[in-house]
Scaffold this active site. Structure first.
Site, PDB file in Angstrom:
ATOM      1  N   ASP A  91      43.925  -2.923  12.902  1.00 15.89           N
ATOM      2  CA  ASP A  91      43.678  -1.899  11.889  1.00 15.89           C
ATOM      3  C   ASP A  91      44.072  -2.380  10.497  1.00 15.89           C
ATOM      4  OD1 ASP A  91      43.122   0.918  11.177  1.00 15.89           O
ATOM      5  OD2 ASP A  91      45.254   0.944  10.675  1.00 15.89           O
TER       6      ASP A  91
ATOM      7  N   GLU B 138      39.251  -4.845  11.660  1.00 15.82           N
ATOM      8  CA  GLU B 138      38.768  -3.690  10.910  1.00 15.82           C
ATOM      9  C   GLU B 138      39.056  -3.983   9.440  1.00 15.82           C
ATOM     10  OE1 GLU B 138      39.047   0.393   8.974  1.00 15.82           O
ATOM     11  OE2 GLU B 138      40.813  -0.765   9.468  1.00 15.82           O
TER      12      GLU B 138
ATOM     13  N   HIS C 175      35.129   6.862  13.324  1.00 20.55           N
ATOM     14  CA  HIS C 175      35.977   8.000  12.971  1.00 20.55           C
ATOM     15  C   HIS C 175      36.230   8.077  11.471  1.00 20.55           C
ATOM     16  CE1 HIS C 175      38.547   4.566  12.959  1.00 20.55           C
ATOM     17  NE2 HIS C 175      39.465   5.253  12.310  1.00 20.55           N
ATOM     18  N   ASP C 176      35.879   7.003  10.727  1.00 24.49           N
ATOM     19  CA  ASP C 176      36.150   6.983   9.289  1.00 24.49           C
ATOM     20  C   ASP C 176      34.915   7.382   8.488  1.00 24.49           C
ATOM     21  OD1 ASP C 176      38.854   6.385   9.141  1.00 24.49           O
ATOM     22  OD2 ASP C 176      38.519   4.232   9.369  1.00 24.49           O
TER      23      ASP C 176
ATOM     24  N   ARG D 181      37.238  13.593   7.074  1.00 21.09           N
ATOM     25  CA  ARG D 181      36.822  12.790   8.227  1.00 21.09           C
ATOM     26  C   ARG D 181      36.880  13.602   9.520  1.00 21.09           C
ATOM     27  NH1 ARG D 181      40.669   7.705   7.562  1.00 21.09           N
ATOM     28  NH2 ARG D 181      42.082   9.411   7.063  1.00 21.09           N
TER      29      ARG D 181
HETATM   30  C1  GLC Z   1      40.522   1.593   4.258  1.00 27.32           C
HETATM   31  C2  GLC Z   1      39.995   1.150   5.547  1.00 27.32           C
HETATM   32  C3  GLC Z   1      38.660   1.797   5.807  1.00 27.32           C
HETATM   33  C4  GLC Z   1      38.722   3.263   5.688  1.00 27.32           C
HETATM   34  C5  GLC Z   1      39.530   3.728   4.539  1.00 27.32           C
HETATM   35  C6  GLC Z   1      40.082   5.078   4.800  1.00 27.32           C
HETATM   36  O1  GLC Z   1      39.710   1.166   3.247  1.00 27.32           O
HETATM   37  O2  GLC Z   1      39.917  -0.244   5.586  1.00 27.32           O
HETATM   38  O3  GLC Z   1      38.279   1.589   7.100  1.00 27.32           O
HETATM   39  O4  GLC Z   1      37.431   3.758   5.585  1.00 27.32           O
HETATM   40  O5  GLC Z   1      40.649   2.969   4.312  1.00 27.32           O
HETATM   41  O6  GLC Z   1      39.234   5.912   5.426  1.00 27.32           O
HETATM   42  C1  GLC Z   2      42.060   2.353   9.182  1.00 31.52           C
HETATM   43  C2  GLC Z   2      41.655   3.501  10.075  1.00 31.52           C
HETATM   44  C3  GLC Z   2      41.737   4.763   9.300  1.00 31.52           C
HETATM   45  C4  GLC Z   2      43.138   4.938   8.814  1.00 31.52           C
HETATM   46  C5  GLC Z   2      43.630   3.710   8.070  1.00 31.52           C
HETATM   47  C6  GLC Z   2      45.111   3.738   7.955  1.00 31.52           C
HETATM   48  O1  GLC Z   2      41.205   2.211   8.102  1.00 31.52           O
HETATM   49  O2  GLC Z   2      40.379   3.278  10.581  1.00 31.52           O
HETATM   50  O3  GLC Z   2      41.352   5.854  10.072  1.00 31.52           O
HETATM   51  O4  GLC Z   2      43.199   6.042   7.968  1.00 31.52           O
HETATM   52  O5  GLC Z   2      43.354   2.528   8.754  1.00 31.52           O
HETATM   53  O6  GLC Z   2      45.708   3.425   9.198  1.00 31.52           O
END
Ligand code: GLC
Ligand code: GLC
Length: 652
Positions: free
Chosen positions: A292, A334, A398-399, A523
């Site tokens: 993550d 990610e 989920h984002d 989200r």
């Molecule tokens: C960061 C994450 C991305 C996410 C965002 C919060 O940029 O890398 O995955 O969309 O935070 O939603």
């Molecule tokens: C990643 C996850 C996102 C979260 C962020 C902080 O981007 O996908 O859902 O808010 O990390 O952990």
């Protein structure tokens, strides 16, 4: 002596010193265990050592930390269950296993899908009907009550949220899934812990060793110097990347929410304890770790603190260690950043898998504009990765969706990048005249005007609006758009990943607005408890849910019959039609030309363009099963897609 000779010598010497200490960590009867470990150690030590020297070699107690890391690694190996050791051997012999056309992923929230971990195995038949071979469970660890960023604020990496289940249940489930041919994927939330994690509590209580686990500052001046170069990730919730902790009076680095404390990876003790948590998960039976927020794990003053070289070194060091202790473990990165930065995380020695956010975002871009020029241009330039690795292709997760494309790619086509992003935001929040989409704004930044989008596949593709207006042709168009995107996700190079709910066309769910812990985070509109009681609707095959479900089952089953779908390579072609996105998949003696119509009108795919993609061949459309007449221009219906198999040499 050159620098390289010097480091090679140090690497060998350190290993010699450490070997007996590591051996002693395993019992005297464990010769076979040791032999395997030593073999892998010999294969990966040099790269591990070099990385750790670069990251931590300057610290006076480096060798102490190195020893601690390696002793931890031996213990983790000793604890590894036998069945996972067998998986390790299989995967070492067949390191490309995940490139198979059989691979199909699904991702879900346990609490939203089946309430509890204990009930999840009852859904295995459903997963198998879908064809899943990879199941990602969204974070299910112990977290603070109330807002915990959907599980991404972990208070204990070894305890499951008691509302969901227990580690024992997770361990049992991992094994059951494995026996059913489904590998378990879980998050490794490595950038931060929750402020309720034991380490954070110790830090708060004033323990200096634990304060060094995080990035804590006494003076606002230093904080401001860092802050100057950082971007806000959740600007509508909180500005700045630091939170003042009342108890210590210190400023804590918190990239995401104020209760998510960034870990300090410049401290080798943090590397060790996190590697230990990683192996704990590996030994529970997790086969794919979703790493993550990897872009943020290393900080340096004067930089954006995203995508720094040390972030890559850290991941590579985790990878080297995993190759020794749990070689079957795959990393999925990610990194939702610029496409060229995303690609840099992908490598056999770093992350073998990665989300493909550029393809995802540009599919939505093409759906809105009905044009594929930006998608085609960007995919040709920026989608190539190491042949040993694979993209994970997705439409929704989920984002939120951010418009991640390269500005220069847009400018090449005469598109103003920021104007285009504004258009896409207007379009997907339903504010652009004629838009079919029902989405929600996320992360609005008033300084930059940046905005991202929340919403389910079906709602963003127009189904929610069409159902609201009860117009059959609009409903039909939305159905076609959803099927088009899913077909591309399943046929593009890489592993398709279904956001569970999208298989039956789940719509936005606005109930989060009445939950104070969720209301400010849109989200949640696509993180829904809605369930489709598939059995109940069985009597009505015309129900939309069934149409969606049957269609995706059919496409996945078809994918699995086509060797050309294995291996990640895909060649994007020029279709000579601005509305048609086309690509070639070829492998194992089979070749497919895939063409997708992004407009609601009939579109012609010129015979000449098809011929250029594959000459001296007849074609069969594997979607309809029908042969394609020779040499003609092909006409695609609204949002139609063709998977054309080349039948070589048999021009009739
Ligand atoms: C960061 C994450 C991305 C996410 C965002 C919060 O940029 O890398 O995955 O969309 O935070 O939603
Ligand atoms: C990643 C996850 C996102 C979260 C962020 C902080 O981007 O996908 O859902 O808010 O990390 O952990």
């Amino acid at each position: 002596m050159s620098n390289d000779d010097w480091i090679s010598r140090q690497s060998r010497k350190s290993l010699e010193r450490l070997l007996p200490r590591m051996r002693a960590k395993l019992g005297p009867g464990d010769d076979a265990l040791w032999e395997t470990f030593e073999g892998r150690l010999n294969a990966h030590w040099d790269r591990l050592f070099r990385l750790l020297v670069q990251l931590y070699g300057w610290q006076y107690d480096f060798f102490f930390h190195l020893e601690q890391i390696m002793l931890m690694a031996v213990s983790a190996w000793g604890d590894r269950p036998d069945y996972l050791k067998a998986v390790d051997r299989d995967r070492e012999e067949n390191p490309q296993w995940f490139q198979s056309e059989q691979m199909t992923g699904g991702v879900l929230y346990v609490d939203l899908f089946s309430d509890k971990l204990a009930g999840l195995h009852e859904h295995i038949p459903y997963f198998k009907t879908l064809g899943l071979t990879y199941l990602h469970l969204m974070p299910l660890f112990a977290v603070p009550h109330g807002n915990n960023d959907g599980g991404y604020a972990v208070s204990d990496y070894r305890a499951i949220n008691p509302d969901i289940g227990s580690i024992e249940e997770l361990t049992a489930l991992a094994r059951i899934l494995h026996n059913e041919g489904i590998c378990l994927a879980l998050d490794f939330v490595m950038n931060h812990t929750s402020d309720e994690h034991m380490w954070a509590r110790q830090a708060r209580a004033g323990n200096p060793d634990f304060q060094e686990y995080y990035l804590m500052f006494d003076d606002r001046g230093t904080v401001d110097q860092y802050q100057h170069h950082l971007r806000d990730i959740f600007p509508d919730i909180r500005r700045g990347s630091f939170t003042r902790d009342d108890q210590t009076g210190k400023w804590v680095w918190t990239t995401f929410n104020s209760f998510q404390w960034d870990l300090n990876y410049a401290n080798p003790a943090v590397f060790r304890v996190m590697a230990e948590e990683m192996f704990f998960l590996a030994n529970v039976g997790v086969q794919v770790l979703r790493l993550d927020a990897v872009a943020f794990i290393w900080k340096r003053m004067g930089t954006s603190c995203e995508n720094l070289p040390e972030a890559h070194m850290l991941l590579q060091a985790f990878n080297a260690l995993a190759s020794i202790v749990a070689p079957s473990l795959l990393f999925k990165s990610e990194a939702i950043v610029h496409p060229d930065e995303v690609v840099r995380y992908i490598g056999k020695d770093e992350c073998q898998l990665s989300y493909n956010p550029m393809l995802m975002a540009l599919l939505w871009e093409a759906l809105a504009t009905r044009k594929v020029d930006l998608l085609t241009h960007a995919m040709r330039r920026r989608n190539r990765i190491d042949a040993d690795c694979a993209w994970v292709n997705y439409l929704r997760c989920h984002d939120d969706i951010g418009w991640t494309f390269d500005d220069a790619d847009a400018l090449d086509l005469g598109i103003d990048p920021n104007g285009h992003r504004r258009f896409l935001n207007d379009f997907y929040t339903g504010n652009f005249p004629g838009s079919f989409a029902t989405g929600m704004p996320f992360g609005y930044n008033p300084d930059t005007g940046d905005l991202r989008i929340s919403g389910t596949l079906a709602s963003l593709a127009g189904l929610e609006q069409a159902l609201r207006e009860k117009v059959p042709v609009l409903i039909e168009a939305a159905v076609q758009r959803i099927n088009l995107l899913r077909s591309i996700m399943i046929s593009a190079g890489g592993i398709p990943l279904i956001y569970i709910g999208d298989e039956w066309g789940m719509l936005n769910d606005y109930t989060y607005l009445s939950d104070p812990a969720k209301a400010t985070d849109s989200r949640w509109v696509h993180r829904s408890r809605q369930r489709w009681q598939s059995r109940r609707d069985l009597t009505d095959p015309e129900a939309l849910e069934w149409r969606f479900f049957n269609e995706i089952v059919k496409l996945i089953a078809l994918r699995k019959q086509l060797p050309a779908m294995s291996n990640g390579a895909m060649e994007v072609i020029d279709t000579e039609n601005p509305h048609l996105f086309g690509y070639i998949r070829a492998y194992g003696g089979q070749k497919l030309v895939i063409v997708n119509n992004f407009s609601e009108f009939l579109q012609t795919f010129p015979g000449a363009a098809l011929n250029r993609a594959a000459s001296d061949t007849r074609f069969i459309d594997r979607i309809s099963g029908k042969p394609i007449p020779d040499g003609d221009n092909l006409v695609l219906g609204p949002y139609q897609f063709l998977w054309l198999e080349c039948i070589p040499g048999s021009h009739s």
